[in-house]
Motif scaffolding. Structure first.
Motif, short mmCIF file in Angstrom:
data_model
loop_
_atom_site.label_atom_id
_atom_site.label_comp_id
_atom_site.label_asym_id
_atom_site.label_seq_id
_atom_site.Cartn_x
_atom_site.Cartn_y
_atom_site.Cartn_z
N GLY A 164 0.83 -1.21 0.00
CA GLY A 164 0.00 0.00 0.00
C GLY A 164 0.86 1.25 0.00
N TYR A 165 1.94 1.22 0.78
CA TYR A 165 2.89 2.35 0.80
C TYR A 165 3.45 2.59 -0.59
CZ TYR A 165 7.41 4.66 1.32
OH TYR A 165 8.48 5.49 1.16
N LEU A 166 3.95 1.53 -1.21
CA LEU A 166 4.56 1.66 -2.53
C LEU A 166 3.55 2.09 -3.59
CD1 LEU A 166 6.82 -1.51 -2.38
CD2 LEU A 166 7.57 0.88 -2.23
N LEU A 167 2.34 1.55 -3.51
CA LEU A 167 1.30 1.92 -4.46
C LEU A 167 1.05 3.42 -4.43
CD1 LEU A 167 -1.28 0.96 -6.25
CD2 LEU A 167 -2.48 1.27 -4.10
N VAL A 168 0.81 3.95 -3.24
CA VAL A 168 0.47 5.37 -3.11
C VAL A 168 1.66 6.26 -3.43
CG1 VAL A 168 -0.23 7.13 -1.45
CG2 VAL A 168 -1.40 4.93 -1.48
N ARG A 169 2.80 5.97 -2.83
CA ARG A 169 3.98 6.82 -3.04
C ARG A 169 4.40 6.87 -4.51
NH1 ARG A 169 9.80 4.97 -1.93
NH2 ARG A 169 9.19 3.93 -3.83
N ASN A 170 4.46 5.72 -5.15
CA ASN A 170 4.93 5.69 -6.54
C ASN A 170 3.96 6.38 -7.49
OD1 ASN A 170 7.18 4.40 -5.65
ND2 ASN A 170 6.57 2.37 -6.36
N HIS A 171 2.66 6.23 -7.24
CA HIS A 171 1.70 6.94 -8.09
C HIS A 171 1.82 8.45 -7.87
CE1 HIS A 171 -0.78 3.96 -10.20
NE2 HIS A 171 -0.37 3.16 -9.23
N MET A 172 2.00 8.88 -6.64
CA MET A 172 2.15 10.31 -6.38
C MET A 172 3.40 10.86 -7.06
SD MET A 172 0.79 10.75 -2.49
CE MET A 172 0.76 12.53 -2.58
N LEU A 173 4.46 10.07 -7.09
CA LEU A 173 5.67 10.52 -7.79
C LEU A 173 5.43 10.63 -9.29
CD1 LEU A 173 8.43 8.50 -5.87
CD2 LEU A 173 7.81 10.91 -5.59
N LEU A 174 4.65 9.70 -9.84
CA LEU A 174 4.30 9.79 -11.27
C LEU A 174 3.46 11.01 -11.56
CD1 LEU A 174 3.38 6.13 -12.28
CD2 LEU A 174 5.19 7.53 -13.24
N TRP A 175 2.53 11.33 -10.68
CA TRP A 175 1.65 12.48 -10.90
C TRP A 175 2.43 13.79 -10.93
CZ3 TRP A 175 -2.08 10.68 -6.49
CH2 TRP A 175 -2.76 9.53 -6.89
N LYS A 189 -8.40 1.28 -5.15
CA LYS A 189 -7.52 0.23 -4.64
C LYS A 189 -7.26 0.41 -3.14
CE LYS A 189 -5.03 -0.77 -8.89
NZ LYS A 189 -3.73 -0.73 -9.57
N VAL A 190 -7.01 1.64 -2.72
CA VAL A 190 -6.75 1.90 -1.30
C VAL A 190 -7.99 1.56 -0.47
CG1 VAL A 190 -6.37 3.77 0.36
CG2 VAL A 190 -4.90 3.56 -1.64
N THR A 191 -9.16 1.93 -0.98
CA THR A 191 -10.41 1.62 -0.28
C THR A 191 -10.57 0.11 -0.12
OG1 THR A 191 -11.43 3.63 -1.12
CG2 THR A 191 -12.91 1.91 -0.32
N LEU A 192 -10.32 -0.63 -1.20
CA LEU A 192 -10.43 -2.08 -1.14
C LEU A 192 -9.39 -2.68 -0.19
CD1 LEU A 192 -11.13 -2.97 -4.88
CD2 LEU A 192 -12.72 -3.07 -2.95
N LEU A 193 -8.17 -2.14 -0.23
CA LEU A 193 -7.13 -2.63 0.68
C LEU A 193 -7.57 -2.50 2.13
CD1 LEU A 193 -3.76 -1.20 -0.72
CD2 LEU A 193 -4.34 -3.60 -0.41
N LEU A 194 -8.15 -1.35 2.46
CA LEU A 194 -8.54 -1.10 3.84
C LEU A 194 -9.82 -1.83 4.22
CD1 LEU A 194 -7.68 2.69 4.07
CD2 LEU A 194 -6.39 0.76 5.02
N ALA A 195 -10.71 -2.06 3.28
CA ALA A 195 -11.99 -2.68 3.59
C ALA A 195 -11.93 -4.20 3.61
CB ALA A 195 -13.04 -2.22 2.59
N ARG A 217 -1.44 2.86 8.22
CA ARG A 217 -0.18 3.53 8.54
C ARG A 217 0.75 3.57 7.34
NH1 ARG A 217 0.30 0.35 13.90
NH2 ARG A 217 -0.84 1.70 15.32
N CYS A 218 0.86 2.46 6.63
CA CYS A 218 1.72 2.40 5.44
C CYS A 218 1.22 3.35 4.35
CB CYS A 218 1.79 0.97 4.91
SG CYS A 218 2.77 -0.15 5.93
N ILE A 219 -0.08 3.41 4.15
CA ILE A 219 -0.66 4.28 3.13
C ILE A 219 -0.41 5.74 3.48
CG2 ILE A 219 -2.86 5.06 2.15
CD1 ILE A 219 -3.70 2.03 2.31
N ILE A 220 -0.61 6.10 4.75
CA ILE A 220 -0.37 7.48 5.18
C ILE A 220 1.10 7.84 5.01
CG2 ILE A 220 -0.31 8.98 7.22
CD1 ILE A 220 -2.91 7.54 8.11
N LYS A 221 1.99 6.92 5.34
CA LYS A 221 3.42 7.17 5.14
C LYS A 221 3.73 7.33 3.64
CE LYS A 221 7.93 5.30 6.38
NZ LYS A 221 8.65 4.17 7.01
N GLY A 222 3.07 6.55 2.80
CA GLY A 222 3.25 6.68 1.35
C GLY A 222 2.79 8.03 0.84
N VAL A 223 1.67 8.52 1.37
CA VAL A 223 1.19 9.85 0.99
C VAL A 223 2.19 10.91 1.43
CG1 VAL A 223 -0.59 11.60 1.45
CG2 VAL A 223 -1.26 9.23 0.97
#
Length: 88
Positions: A24-35, A55-61, A71-77
């Motif tokens: 989840g960390y890598l998913l969010v961080r890497n997409h934000m870097l691409l953006w 994807k993040v919603t599904l991961l958490l749900a 925590r990992c997603i927030i750190k990725g953001v």
């Protein structure tokens, strides 16, 4: 044999891979870097943002260890906002 993720679960007739929370960390961080790239088009960014949010919603749900995943997603953001790449 190769599988994506640690294991696969079946939900509504679909196979969903289960990854470690670090994914989840890598998913969010890497997409934000691409953006942030100057070549990123707004249309693609908006479409990709929608997919990442889903994807993040599904991961958490649907996955165990929700608090660790959050925590990992927030750190990725945070790292994405700070433009931090490289190893987590």
């Amino acid at each position: 044999a190769h599988t994506i993720g640690d294991h696969v679960i079946q939900i509504a007739g679909r196979s969903l891979p289960v990854h470690k929370p670090l994914r989840g960390y890598l998913l969010v961080r890497n997409h934000m870097l691409l953006w942030r790239l100057p070549t990123t088009r707004l249309y693609w960014l908006l479409r990709d943002l929608r997919q990442v949010l889903l994807k993040v919603t599904l991961l958490l749900a649907l996955r165990p260890n929700r608090l660790e995943r959050l925590r990992c997603i927030i750190k990725g953001v945070w790292h994405g906002l700070r433009n931090r790449g490289g190893p987590p």
